[in-house]
Design a protein around this motif. Sequence first.
Motif, PDB file in Angstrom:
ATOM      1  N   LEU A  91       0.854  -1.174   0.000  1.00 19.07           N
ATOM      2  CA  LEU A  91       0.000   0.000   0.000  1.00 19.07           C
ATOM      3  C   LEU A  91       0.896   1.231   0.000  1.00 19.07           C
ATOM      4  O   LEU A  91       1.828   1.330   0.783  1.00 19.07           O
ATOM      5  N   LEU A  92       0.602   2.172  -0.895  1.00 20.97           N
ATOM      6  CA  LEU A  92       1.374   3.409  -1.012  1.00 20.97           C
ATOM      7  C   LEU A  92       0.454   4.588  -0.717  1.00 20.97           C
ATOM      8  O   LEU A  92      -0.549   4.788  -1.403  1.00 20.97           O
ATOM      9  N   LYS A  93       0.812   5.398   0.303  1.00 22.89           N
ATOM     10  CA  LYS A  93       0.046   6.591   0.651  1.00 22.89           C
ATOM     11  C   LYS A  93       0.828   7.814   0.190  1.00 22.89           C
ATOM     12  O   LYS A  93       1.992   7.995   0.544  1.00 22.89           O
ATOM     13  N   ILE A  94       0.169   8.677  -0.601  1.00 17.78           N
ATOM     14  CA  ILE A  94       0.787   9.896  -1.116  1.00 17.78           C
ATOM     15  C   ILE A  94       0.129  11.080  -0.420  1.00 17.78           C
ATOM     16  O   ILE A  94      -1.084  11.281  -0.538  1.00 17.78           O
ATOM     17  N   GLU A  95       0.907  11.868   0.306  1.00 18.14           N
ATOM     18  CA  GLU A  95       0.340  12.933   1.137  1.00 18.14           C
ATOM     19  C   GLU A  95       0.223  14.274   0.417  1.00 18.14           C
ATOM     20  O   GLU A  95      -0.455  15.173   0.913  1.00 18.14           O
ATOM     21  N   SER A  96       0.865  14.447  -0.702  1.00 13.51           N
ATOM     22  CA  SER A  96       0.718  15.676  -1.480  1.00 13.51           C
ATOM     23  C   SER A  96       0.740  15.303  -2.953  1.00 13.51           C
ATOM     24  O   SER A  96       1.756  15.429  -3.635  1.00 13.51           O
ATOM     25  N   LEU A 100       3.409  15.886  -6.356  1.00 15.02           N
ATOM     26  CA  LEU A 100       3.967  14.799  -7.155  1.00 15.02           C
ATOM     27  C   LEU A 100       3.632  14.977  -8.628  1.00 15.02           C
ATOM     28  O   LEU A 100       4.488  14.779  -9.499  1.00 15.02           O
ATOM     29  N   SER A 101       2.395  15.390  -8.907  1.00 16.13           N
ATOM     30  CA  SER A 101       1.986  15.539 -10.296  1.00 16.13           C
ATOM     31  C   SER A 101       2.700  16.694 -10.996  1.00 16.13           C
ATOM     32  O   SER A 101       2.801  16.719 -12.220  1.00 16.13           O
ATOM     33  N   LYS A 102       3.197  17.658 -10.209  1.00 14.20           N
ATOM     34  CA  LYS A 102       3.925  18.796 -10.791  1.00 14.20           C
ATOM     35  C   LYS A 102       5.438  18.588 -10.790  1.00 14.20           C
ATOM     36  O   LYS A 102       6.172  19.388 -11.380  1.00 14.20           O
ATOM     37  N   TYR A 207     -11.371   9.742  -3.671  1.00 11.94           N
ATOM     38  CA  TYR A 207     -10.047   9.204  -3.962  1.00 11.94           C
ATOM     39  C   TYR A 207      -8.941  10.171  -3.567  1.00 11.94           C
ATOM     40  O   TYR A 207      -7.878   9.751  -3.127  1.00 11.94           O
ATOM     41  N   LEU A 208      -9.196  11.450  -3.747  1.00  9.04           N
ATOM     42  CA  LEU A 208      -8.227  12.474  -3.394  1.00  9.04           C
ATOM     43  C   LEU A 208      -8.899  13.429  -2.402  1.00  9.04           C
ATOM     44  O   LEU A 208      -9.780  14.201  -2.763  1.00  9.04           O
ATOM     45  N   VAL A 209      -8.487  13.317  -1.129  1.00 10.97           N
ATOM     46  CA  VAL A 209      -9.066  14.120  -0.052  1.00 10.97           C
ATOM     47  C   VAL A 209      -7.931  14.857   0.648  1.00 10.97           C
ATOM     48  O   VAL A 209      -6.963  14.223   1.097  1.00 10.97           O
ATOM     49  N   SER A 210      -8.034  16.173   0.748  1.00  7.48           N
ATOM     50  CA  SER A 210      -6.978  16.997   1.354  1.00  7.48           C
ATOM     51  C   SER A 210      -5.627  16.720   0.699  1.00  7.48           C
ATOM     52  O   SER A 210      -4.591  16.640   1.369  1.00  7.48           O
ATOM     53  N   ASP A 211      -5.665  16.508  -0.632  1.00  5.62           N
ATOM     54  CA  ASP A 211      -4.464  16.272  -1.439  1.00  5.62           C
ATOM     55  C   ASP A 211      -3.747  14.974  -1.060  1.00  5.62           C
ATOM     56  O   ASP A 211      -2.564  14.799  -1.328  1.00  5.62           O
ATOM     57  N   THR A 212      -4.480  14.070  -0.402  1.00  2.00           N
ATOM     58  CA  THR A 212      -3.915  12.786   0.036  1.00  2.00           C
ATOM     59  C   THR A 212      -4.657  11.648  -0.652  1.00  2.00           C
ATOM     60  O   THR A 212      -5.887  11.695  -0.805  1.00  2.00           O
ATOM     61  N   CYS A 213      -3.915  10.626  -1.047  1.00  2.00           N
ATOM     62  CA  CYS A 213      -4.522   9.454  -1.696  1.00  2.00           C
ATOM     63  C   CYS A 213      -3.687   8.217  -1.391  1.00  2.00           C
ATOM     64  O   CYS A 213      -2.548   8.317  -0.910  1.00  2.00           O
ATOM     65  N   SER A 214      -4.253   7.051  -1.656  1.00  5.73           N
ATOM     66  CA  SER A 214      -3.558   5.791  -1.425  1.00  5.73           C
ATOM     67  C   SER A 214      -3.832   4.827  -2.580  1.00  5.73           C
ATOM     68  O   SER A 214      -4.968   4.743  -3.065  1.00  5.73           O
ATOM     69  N   PHE A 215      -2.787   4.114  -2.959  1.00 10.59           N
ATOM     70  CA  PHE A 215      -2.891   3.089  -3.999  1.00 10.59           C
ATOM     71  C   PHE A 215      -2.337   1.780  -3.437  1.00 10.59           C
ATOM     72  O   PHE A 215      -1.423   1.790  -2.608  1.00 10.59           O
TER      73      PHE A 215
END
Length: 378
Positions: A91-96, A100-102, A207-215
């Motif tokens: 599981l990968l959690k991305i906090e911003s 990352l996209s920029k 899926y994207l809440v407060s700029d946070t998501c998980s895959f």
Amino acid sequence: MESPPEKPKMSREVSELVPLHPNMVLSEDPFSNQSYDPNYQSEFQTAPSSPPNKGSTTELSFPLLPKLLQQPKLNVSNVFSARDAVPSHHLLKIESFSSLSKAPIEKYVSEFEAGGYKWNLSIYPNGDKNKDGQDHISMYLEMVETSSLPAGWEVNAIFNFFVFDQLRDKYVGPQDATVRRFHCVKTQWGIETFIDLKTFNNPSNGYLVSDTCSFGVEVFVVKSTSKAERLLPIKNPVTFKHAWMFDSFSRKTQEYYESDFFVGGDYIWKIVFFPNGCQLEGHKRNYNIISLALRLEPLTLPPGTKLLVHFKFRIKDQKNGNHFDRNDSKLFGFNYLRRDIIDFMSLTKFKDPQNGFLVNDTCIIEAEFEVLGFVTVE
């Protein structure tokens, strides 16, 4: 952000299809003129798997599910399935996510282990543009550190990707049970159009809440216990014969008798005679038959080798020349050194004086056979 929609009611018996939230934006299917089916499947079961990797976990949630743009090569289901269970292996959690996209990187690669092998989960936050993944998030699974594997290696695995719906606390993704083959030429599989960015960025989808998501990803390695056999036929097989004169038939009391050893090709053989029939395990003996068998001496058989043999037994008619024979073709190996023809002839027919098979309490048994090929296990 508006308050989250009510959690859909789940059936306890079977997964049910629940409509998407009215604010859900669905991508148009590039392969048809219709929108994606606005349904999703809930409560699907986790398949039996390799033990979870303790080093990778995360908490997740789930809105009603959007339709994925599918990669035709993977033939993934068009419907996202929702479940409570965390992906078993990584599981990968991305906090911003916006940062990352920029960032000046095309993808982010996360390493993990599953099924005794090492893998990379690659996420393209702006899509894999080299494979028509623009305006989507692309996800790939790659097998790595394969140099230590034996030549000709291959690993078969079932894998699934997930995204976390934080509003409904569900892990969602396409449920696919297809076995993928990883080998030296093909070490990576993935979905270029895992989810479109418009759907992913819509806060009502979760899926994207407060700029946070998980895959997440699950990888179930399919362990194969099968072995391949290699058959090498002999172009011009040689026929071998051996005759055995069996006397004093009426005085024989043993269950079976064996001839002397004889040579046939590179191997040593025997004929086995059952005057009162051969008894199969778990079956009653038929005392009104005679049985014959061909036996291979195991010391002459190379390890890991089987022989494909066509053999024929003949009881000679000593009066009229009307010999009686029966034939069969069998594999001979260490697990089956003896091959039988159980109901070779009825005892009544064998003893009838007019048939000439038993004369002066003696019969002549002849074996004729040829080795048709060799079988090895790879």
